[in-house]
Design an enzyme around this catalytic site. Sequence first.
Site, short mmCIF file in Angstrom:
data_model
loop_
_atom_site.label_atom_id
_atom_site.label_comp_id
_atom_site.label_asym_id
_atom_site.label_seq_id
_atom_site.Cartn_x
_atom_site.Cartn_y
_atom_site.Cartn_z
N ASP A 14 0.82 -1.22 0.00
CA ASP A 14 0.00 0.00 0.00
C ASP A 14 0.85 1.27 0.00
O ASP A 14 0.44 2.29 0.54
CB ASP A 14 -0.96 0.02 1.20
CG ASP A 14 -1.78 -1.25 1.28
OD1 ASP A 14 -2.27 -1.69 0.24
OD2 ASP A 14 -1.92 -1.80 2.39
N LYS A 17 2.26 2.22 -5.11
CA LYS A 17 3.01 1.76 -6.30
C LYS A 17 2.22 1.98 -7.58
O LYS A 17 2.79 2.31 -8.60
CB LYS A 17 3.33 0.26 -6.20
CG LYS A 17 4.28 -0.09 -5.10
CD LYS A 17 4.44 -1.59 -4.98
CE LYS A 17 3.20 -2.30 -4.50
NZ LYS A 17 2.80 -2.07 -3.12
N GLY A 41 -4.08 -4.33 -4.39
CA GLY A 41 -5.08 -3.33 -4.79
C GLY A 41 -4.38 -2.03 -5.07
O GLY A 41 -3.83 -1.41 -4.16
N HIS A 42 -4.31 -1.64 -6.32
CA HIS A 42 -3.63 -0.40 -6.69
C HIS A 42 -4.67 0.66 -7.06
O HIS A 42 -5.40 0.48 -8.02
CB HIS A 42 -2.67 -0.65 -7.86
CG HIS A 42 -1.53 -1.55 -7.49
ND1 HIS A 42 -0.77 -2.24 -8.40
CD2 HIS A 42 -1.02 -1.87 -6.28
CE1 HIS A 42 0.15 -2.94 -7.77
NE2 HIS A 42 0.02 -2.73 -6.48
N GLN A 225 2.24 -5.84 -3.19
CA GLN A 225 2.57 -5.90 -1.76
C GLN A 225 3.91 -5.17 -1.51
O GLN A 225 4.25 -4.28 -2.27
CB GLN A 225 2.61 -7.34 -1.25
CG GLN A 225 1.25 -8.02 -1.21
CD GLN A 225 0.84 -8.69 -2.50
OE1 GLN A 225 1.63 -9.33 -3.15
NE2 GLN A 225 -0.41 -8.54 -2.88
P1 IMP Z 1 -2.51 -12.88 1.72
O1 IMP Z 1 -1.58 -12.27 0.73
O2 IMP Z 1 -3.96 -12.66 1.41
O3 IMP Z 1 -2.18 -14.30 2.02
O4 IMP Z 1 -2.29 -12.09 3.12
C1 IMP Z 1 -1.08 -12.21 3.86
C2 IMP Z 1 -0.70 -10.87 4.48
O5 IMP Z 1 -0.33 -9.97 3.43
C3 IMP Z 1 -1.81 -10.17 5.25
O6 IMP Z 1 -1.24 -9.43 6.31
C4 IMP Z 1 -2.39 -9.21 4.22
O7 IMP Z 1 -3.04 -8.12 4.83
C5 IMP Z 1 -1.11 -8.79 3.51
N1 IMP Z 1 -1.36 -8.31 2.15
C6 IMP Z 1 -1.61 -9.04 1.05
N2 IMP Z 1 -1.77 -8.25 -0.02
C7 IMP Z 1 -1.58 -6.99 0.41
C8 IMP Z 1 -1.56 -5.72 -0.25
O8 IMP Z 1 -1.73 -5.60 -1.47
N3 IMP Z 1 -1.32 -4.64 0.53
C9 IMP Z 1 -1.08 -4.76 1.87
N4 IMP Z 1 -1.06 -5.92 2.52
C10 IMP Z 1 -1.30 -7.03 1.80
#
Ligand code: IMP
Length: 427
Positions: A14, A17, A41-42, A225
């Site tokens: 977040d 990017k 999510g961009h 991420q």
């Molecule tokens: P997962 O990727 O859904 O397995 O989540 C694992 C961890 O990564 C959790 O803490 C999510 O909140 C975090 N996470 C996954 N995608 C994002 C993102 O795009 N932005 C921020 N945190 C993310």
Amino acid sequence: MCACAVVLGLQWGDEGKGKVVDLVAQHADAVVRFQGGHNAGHTLVVKNEKFILHLIPSGILHDGVQCFLGQGVVISPDALRGEIMELESRLGPIRDRISIHPACSIILPSHIELDLAREHAKGATKIGTTGKGIGPTYEDKYARRGIRIGDLFDWEQCTSKVRDLVAYHNFLLESYYSTKTVDIHGVEDQLQQFRQFVEPMVRDTTQALRDLRDSGKSIVLEGAQGALLDIDLGSFPYVTSSHTSIGGAITGSGLPPQSIDQVLGIAKAYTTRVGNGPFPTEQSNEIGKLMHSRGAEKGATTGRDRRCGWLDLVALKSAVKVNGVTELCLTKLDVLDGFESVMVCTEYKQDGDGSSSGYSSKTDLSRVSACYTKLSGWYESTHNLTEFAALPKNAKKYLEFIENCIGVPIKMVSTGPSRAATITDRV
Ligand code: IMP
């Protein structure tokens, strides 16, 4: 614009990017996603119109830019189709600009059920995943039983693999997690429809990218991420399941390391985290609330509130080094306007013996306390500024402090959500 630039988030995701990729993509020929899935999510604001992209590279908003999903990406059929249809309703046809590698793993409905069941079973120790089935899909990939896009084109073999896999998932769901199972026929129908939808977009993206590179075209590799969520280099176990760091850009796109000319790291002027896990600079107080409301800190994928805190230069410096970052873009500087002073974490102290500690993937962040350097804040607005010279004196000092600490220049500063609200004249 470099011939091949990698854009990486350096915190817990977040960082903004999408906006930066969108900006650099205007000069690019291709933009590539190389890891993760629709957990990303961009958010982009273009001519007052808001776009939230999850799977499709941010380059899609520029006509003529080719968009690639490399083999490191995991794909939900419904999410991909939904996002493309939604974008086409606003932008017109885009499918001819999207290429998907046949080795991309497919997220099945049972992966989502497993993700949710695991989190539920963990209770207080849950990771706080996005619940999109990302972790279980990568697990199956590494266990070499996952379904890939290319499998769809040998339907007989595919259905047999899918049946075995869903039977295994259903066994876990029913017998271990005591929860609802998934209807195998529904999964087969979904995949059959998806096969027709996706087929025209499937091609060897690795070869296509190499050809583009060899013919001198410019490529942007778009990370999702952030560095602290990397499965190997992040704050394990509170991480995602993919390689969000520079290594993921290489294996997930198939481009060789020598082809990378620039690694542009993105960091927010403060820090946020969504999901669980330790966060040394978190401000569970009025300061954090102010950052949250000014920065509109809600997850673009799950709508969850992001936790907020001061900039953590210890973790940032490590992310810069590990990823070979050549320059930095600092985003959301305007959120810090109006603070009398701004704090930056410049050292960790180990709880217990009080010894000083840096950050590496072996650091247990739940056992360190943040030590801060206090800098003077600024009352003037930096919102929507586009020139470095126009920044308040103390905002400039803030940037210089960061640069001196992390050892790379800040080449871009974002001062608002829109494309235009960016300082790019820094030399
Ligand atoms: P997962 O990727 O859904 O397995 O989540 C694992 C961890 O990564 C959790 O803490 C999510 O909140 C975090 N996470 C996954 N995608 C994002 C993102 O795009 N932005 C921020 N945190 C993310």
